[in-house]
Scaffold this active site. Sequence first.
Site, PDB file in Angstrom:
ATOM      1  N   ASP A 135     -37.261 -21.386  16.363  1.00  0.00           N
ATOM      2  CA  ASP A 135     -37.854 -22.516  17.022  1.00  0.00           C
ATOM      3  C   ASP A 135     -37.492 -23.223  17.972  1.00  0.00           C
ATOM      4  O   ASP A 135     -37.606 -23.595  18.662  1.00  0.00           O
ATOM      5  CB  ASP A 135     -38.905 -23.044  16.295  1.00  0.00           C
ATOM      6  CG  ASP A 135     -40.147 -22.099  15.814  1.00  0.00           C
ATOM      7  OD1 ASP A 135     -40.348 -21.163  16.636  1.00  0.00           O
ATOM      8  OD2 ASP A 135     -41.006 -22.557  15.146  1.00  0.00           O
ATOM      9  N   GLU A 170     -33.851 -23.212  18.915  1.00  0.00           N
ATOM     10  CA  GLU A 170     -33.450 -22.553  20.207  1.00  0.00           C
ATOM     11  C   GLU A 170     -35.206 -22.546  21.308  1.00  0.00           C
ATOM     12  O   GLU A 170     -34.534 -23.602  22.578  1.00  0.00           O
ATOM     13  CB  GLU A 170     -32.828 -21.435  19.829  1.00  0.00           C
ATOM     14  CG  GLU A 170     -32.143 -21.039  21.216  1.00  0.00           C
ATOM     15  CD  GLU A 170     -31.572 -20.052  20.863  1.00  0.00           C
ATOM     16  OE1 GLU A 170     -30.898 -20.082  19.947  1.00  0.00           O
ATOM     17  OE2 GLU A 170     -30.726 -19.018  21.984  1.00  0.00           O
ATOM     18  N   TYR A 171     -35.937 -22.211  20.832  1.00  0.00           N
ATOM     19  CA  TYR A 171     -37.210 -22.148  22.227  1.00  0.00           C
ATOM     20  C   TYR A 171     -37.319 -23.264  22.534  1.00  0.00           C
ATOM     21  O   TYR A 171     -37.396 -24.454  24.164  1.00  0.00           O
ATOM     22  CB  TYR A 171     -38.014 -21.691  21.609  1.00  0.00           C
ATOM     23  CG  TYR A 171     -39.026 -21.243  22.396  1.00  0.00           C
ATOM     24  CD1 TYR A 171     -39.187 -20.690  22.865  1.00  0.00           C
ATOM     25  CD2 TYR A 171     -40.156 -22.939  22.727  1.00  0.00           C
ATOM     26  CE1 TYR A 171     -40.737 -20.532  23.993  1.00  0.00           C
ATOM     27  CE2 TYR A 171     -41.002 -22.421  23.780  1.00  0.00           C
ATOM     28  CZ  TYR A 171     -40.701 -21.152  24.572  1.00  0.00           C
ATOM     29  OH  TYR A 171     -42.732 -21.068  25.322  1.00  0.00           O
ATOM     30  N   ASP A 172     -37.367 -23.926  22.046  1.00  0.00           N
ATOM     31  CA  ASP A 172     -37.992 -26.482  21.798  1.00  0.00           C
ATOM     32  C   ASP A 172     -36.192 -26.723  22.901  1.00  0.00           C
ATOM     33  O   ASP A 172     -36.834 -26.750  23.889  1.00  0.00           O
ATOM     34  CB  ASP A 172     -38.067 -26.547  20.602  1.00  0.00           C
ATOM     35  CG  ASP A 172     -39.304 -26.718  19.928  1.00  0.00           C
ATOM     36  OD1 ASP A 172     -39.981 -25.445  19.938  1.00  0.00           O
ATOM     37  OD2 ASP A 172     -39.008 -26.750  18.565  1.00  0.00           O
ATOM     38  N   SER A 211     -52.113 -27.506  24.110  1.00  0.00           N
ATOM     39  CA  SER A 211     -51.011 -27.291  23.079  1.00  0.00           C
ATOM     40  C   SER A 211     -51.123 -28.497  22.990  1.00  0.00           C
ATOM     41  O   SER A 211     -51.847 -29.899  22.286  1.00  0.00           O
ATOM     42  CB  SER A 211     -49.887 -26.785  24.039  1.00  0.00           C
ATOM     43  OG  SER A 211     -48.703 -27.122  23.077  1.00  0.00           O
ATOM     44  N   LEU A 212     -49.949 -29.579  22.315  1.00  0.00           N
ATOM     45  CA  LEU A 212     -49.098 -30.830  22.060  1.00  0.00           C
ATOM     46  C   LEU A 212     -48.174 -31.422  22.609  1.00  0.00           C
ATOM     47  O   LEU A 212     -46.855 -30.322  22.667  1.00  0.00           O
ATOM     48  CB  LEU A 212     -48.965 -30.739  20.579  1.00  0.00           C
ATOM     49  CG  LEU A 212     -50.380 -30.994  19.095  1.00  0.00           C
ATOM     50  CD1 LEU A 212     -50.527 -30.573  17.843  1.00  0.00           C
ATOM     51  CD2 LEU A 212     -51.144 -32.268  19.381  1.00  0.00           C
ATOM     52  N   LYS A 218     -48.109 -31.172  10.801  1.00  0.00           N
ATOM     53  CA  LYS A 218     -48.474 -30.105  11.534  1.00  0.00           C
ATOM     54  C   LYS A 218     -48.626 -28.272  10.915  1.00  0.00           C
ATOM     55  O   LYS A 218     -47.173 -28.412  10.482  1.00  0.00           O
ATOM     56  CB  LYS A 218     -47.192 -30.283  13.007  1.00  0.00           C
ATOM     57  CG  LYS A 218     -47.642 -28.738  13.718  1.00  0.00           C
ATOM     58  CD  LYS A 218     -46.985 -29.595  15.375  1.00  0.00           C
ATOM     59  CE  LYS A 218     -46.956 -28.670  15.894  1.00  0.00           C
ATOM     60  NZ  LYS A 218     -46.379 -26.936  16.015  1.00  0.00           N
ATOM     61  N   ARG A 238     -56.465 -19.654  19.791  1.00  0.00           N
ATOM     62  CA  ARG A 238     -55.862 -19.700  21.265  1.00  0.00           C
ATOM     63  C   ARG A 238     -55.658 -18.738  22.103  1.00  0.00           C
ATOM     64  O   ARG A 238     -56.151 -19.624  23.397  1.00  0.00           O
ATOM     65  CB  ARG A 238     -55.336 -20.755  20.844  1.00  0.00           C
ATOM     66  CG  ARG A 238     -54.428 -21.469  22.087  1.00  0.00           C
ATOM     67  CD  ARG A 238     -53.680 -22.858  21.319  1.00  0.00           C
ATOM     68  NE  ARG A 238     -52.359 -21.958  21.428  1.00  0.00           N
ATOM     69  CZ  ARG A 238     -51.440 -22.878  21.931  1.00  0.00           C
ATOM     70  NH1 ARG A 238     -51.154 -24.158  21.438  1.00  0.00           N
ATOM     71  NH2 ARG A 238     -49.587 -21.914  21.414  1.00  0.00           N
ATOM     72  N   LYS A 274     -41.540 -33.530  15.670  1.00  0.00           N
ATOM     73  CA  LYS A 274     -41.565 -32.836  14.906  1.00  0.00           C
ATOM     74  C   LYS A 274     -40.154 -33.150  13.408  1.00  0.00           C
ATOM     75  O   LYS A 274     -39.839 -34.159  13.876  1.00  0.00           O
ATOM     76  CB  LYS A 274     -40.938 -31.271  15.846  1.00  0.00           C
ATOM     77  CG  LYS A 274     -41.807 -31.461  16.518  1.00  0.00           C
ATOM     78  CD  LYS A 274     -42.281 -29.579  15.919  1.00  0.00           C
ATOM     79  CE  LYS A 274     -43.139 -29.294  17.269  1.00  0.00           C
ATOM     80  NZ  LYS A 274     -42.536 -27.928  17.673  1.00  0.00           N
TER      81      LYS A 274
HETATM   82  P1  NAD Z   1     -46.982 -26.453  19.012  1.00  0.00           P
HETATM   83  O1  NAD Z   1     -47.061 -25.920  17.996  1.00  0.00           O
HETATM   84  O2  NAD Z   1     -46.286 -27.654  19.239  1.00  0.00           O
HETATM   85  O3  NAD Z   1     -48.428 -27.554  18.911  1.00  0.00           O
HETATM   86  C1  NAD Z   1     -49.747 -26.989  18.708  1.00  0.00           C
HETATM   87  C2  NAD Z   1     -50.401 -25.921  18.379  1.00  0.00           C
HETATM   88  O4  NAD Z   1     -50.401 -26.836  16.809  1.00  0.00           O
HETATM   89  C3  NAD Z   1     -51.759 -26.325  17.504  1.00  0.00           C
HETATM   90  O5  NAD Z   1     -51.946 -25.279  18.539  1.00  0.00           O
HETATM   91  C4  NAD Z   1     -51.738 -25.682  16.305  1.00  0.00           C
HETATM   92  O6  NAD Z   1     -51.749 -24.212  15.929  1.00  0.00           O
HETATM   93  C5  NAD Z   1     -51.068 -26.965  15.693  1.00  0.00           C
HETATM   94  N1  NAD Z   1     -50.910 -27.626  14.462  1.00  0.00           N
HETATM   95  C6  NAD Z   1     -50.408 -27.585  13.544  1.00  0.00           C
HETATM   96  N2  NAD Z   1     -50.943 -28.087  12.393  1.00  0.00           N
HETATM   97  C7  NAD Z   1     -51.839 -29.432  14.089  1.00  0.00           C
HETATM   98  C8  NAD Z   1     -52.654 -30.659  13.934  1.00  0.00           C
HETATM   99  N3  NAD Z   1     -53.696 -31.106  12.334  1.00  0.00           N
HETATM  100  N4  NAD Z   1     -53.115 -31.080  15.189  1.00  0.00           N
HETATM  101  C9  NAD Z   1     -53.051 -30.011  15.857  1.00  0.00           C
HETATM  102  N5  NAD Z   1     -52.338 -29.017  16.414  1.00  0.00           N
HETATM  103  C10 NAD Z   1     -51.991 -28.449  14.740  1.00  0.00           C
HETATM  104  O7  NAD Z   1     -47.358 -25.925  20.712  1.00  0.00           O
HETATM  105  P2  NAD Z   1     -47.616 -23.724  20.870  1.00  0.00           P
HETATM  106  O8  NAD Z   1     -47.857 -24.963  22.465  1.00  0.00           O
HETATM  107  O9  NAD Z   1     -48.712 -23.726  19.940  1.00  0.00           O
HETATM  108  O10 NAD Z   1     -45.822 -24.144  20.839  1.00  0.00           O
HETATM  109  C11 NAD Z   1     -45.412 -24.328  20.630  1.00  0.00           C
HETATM  110  C12 NAD Z   1     -44.705 -23.653  19.117  1.00  0.00           C
HETATM  111  O11 NAD Z   1     -44.038 -22.294  19.207  1.00  0.00           O
HETATM  112  C13 NAD Z   1     -42.649 -24.773  18.865  1.00  0.00           C
HETATM  113  O12 NAD Z   1     -42.547 -25.175  17.920  1.00  0.00           O
HETATM  114  C14 NAD Z   1     -41.779 -23.481  19.612  1.00  0.00           C
HETATM  115  O13 NAD Z   1     -40.541 -23.553  19.449  1.00  0.00           O
HETATM  116  C15 NAD Z   1     -42.838 -22.224  19.073  1.00  0.00           C
HETATM  117  N6  NAD Z   1     -42.862 -21.481  19.336  1.00  0.00           N
HETATM  118  C16 NAD Z   1     -41.265 -20.383  19.375  1.00  0.00           C
HETATM  119  C17 NAD Z   1     -40.770 -19.411  20.205  1.00  0.00           C
HETATM  120  C18 NAD Z   1     -39.673 -18.472  19.314  1.00  0.00           C
HETATM  121  O14 NAD Z   1     -39.560 -17.567  20.185  1.00  0.00           O
HETATM  122  N7  NAD Z   1     -39.008 -18.558  18.544  1.00  0.00           N
HETATM  123  C19 NAD Z   1     -41.630 -18.830  21.318  1.00  0.00           C
HETATM  124  C20 NAD Z   1     -43.271 -19.820  21.417  1.00  0.00           C
HETATM  125  C21 NAD Z   1     -43.172 -20.523  20.890  1.00  0.00           C
END
Ligand code: NAD
Length: 335
Positions: free
Chosen positions: A33, A35-37, A82-83, A116, A137, A318
């Site tokens: 994650d 690296e993605y971030d 998302s957040l 989170k 979602r 984070k």
């Molecule tokens: P996010 O994970 O940064 O934030 C939104 C998500 O947080 C919500 O959809 C929910 O599932 C979660 N969440 C957990 N606790 C919560 C709470 N108390 N209140 C509200 N939400 C809560 O955003 P995202 O759009 O889901 O995705 C980005 C994340 O996914 C990043 O951390 C990224 O690193 C990871 N990602 C990784 C890859 C990879 O290849 N490794 C690819 C895409 C995304």
Amino acid sequence: MSQSLLQQVQKLRQQLEQYSYQYYVLDNPTVPDAEYDSLYRQLQQLEAQDPALITPDSPTQRVGAAPLSKFGQVTHTIPMLSLDNAFDTDEFQAFCKRMADRLDSTTEFSFCCEPKLDGLAVSIRYENGLLVQAATRGDGYTGEDITANVKTIRAVPLRLQGDNVPAVLEVRGEVFMPLAGFAAMNDKARAAGEKVFANPRNAAAGSLRQLDPKISAQRPLMFYAYAVGAIEDAAGVLDNQSHYQRLMQLKDWGLPVCPEIRLVTGAQSALNYYQDILSRRAALAYEIDGVVIKVSDLAQQQALGFVARAPRWAIAFKFPAQEMLTTLLDVEFQV
Ligand code: NAD
């Protein structure tokens, strides 16, 4: 706009799209994650330099990924967004300042501070107290119908209890796999010579998005509610309540809510919460990748509104990355 900037942006988008597909659709990430971030941040910064580069299909403007067609589809009447992220104290302070400026307010915010959870977001719809539908979602607007799978999670009530349950209540929250269940499941798989899961997030996503709910039923999944979606509530129980009060109300109706959630006043108290949870991270029964700090007052939330793919009134603060690339790449995934 320069050609090289455009090429850089296009390359980043292509990479991020590929990683997102592997992560969200296949439940099989190929990079950590962090690296993605970091690539995501680079894209955000380039787009900020020249907003003409922003396209509606850029990963910075979109949520998740389109749902898999093997499932039925569910349209979210209220989008599941998302957040925005903060990675350090300065970014968190900047988030607080942006909100104070926008509201032209000097009063300290009341923040609902939540872990989170590292799982996947679902929306569960109750009609007259009865669980009638559950969805992932997906891309925020359309998700996958996983009703049968969610019904197998013991912590999720099939019927809400107590007084004044709304005619319609959509509960949003995270499905995740607690660490003990994850370890036991992998031990069993290893003993049987089967493939193991790379991490609890993947295990939860892979377990929930099974076409055969009998498989989901065998997986140690857990759910915590963290928000409310659509509501039809003639009794108005949820009116005039803060976000925090709404979560406590959900708990009264029998929904599991994370016991680490706290209501605090002011940015410093939210920072203290971050430090406290970070120091206890390894002792928690589930994996988390940060804390989510949300303005609790619903009128303030409404006044702040949304930008692109995330609310202005919440931030995912984070934790430093702890995942190693080798861990991800060396282990095969079972979905
Ligand atoms: P996010 O994970 O940064 O934030 C939104 C998500 O947080 C919500 O959809 C929910 O599932 C979660 N969440 C957990 N606790 C919560 C709470 N108390 N209140 C509200 N939400 C809560 O955003 P995202 O759009 O889901 O995705 C980005 C994340 O996914 C990043 O951390 C990224 O690193 C990871 N990602 C990784 C890859 C990879 O290849 N490794 C690819 C895409 C995304």
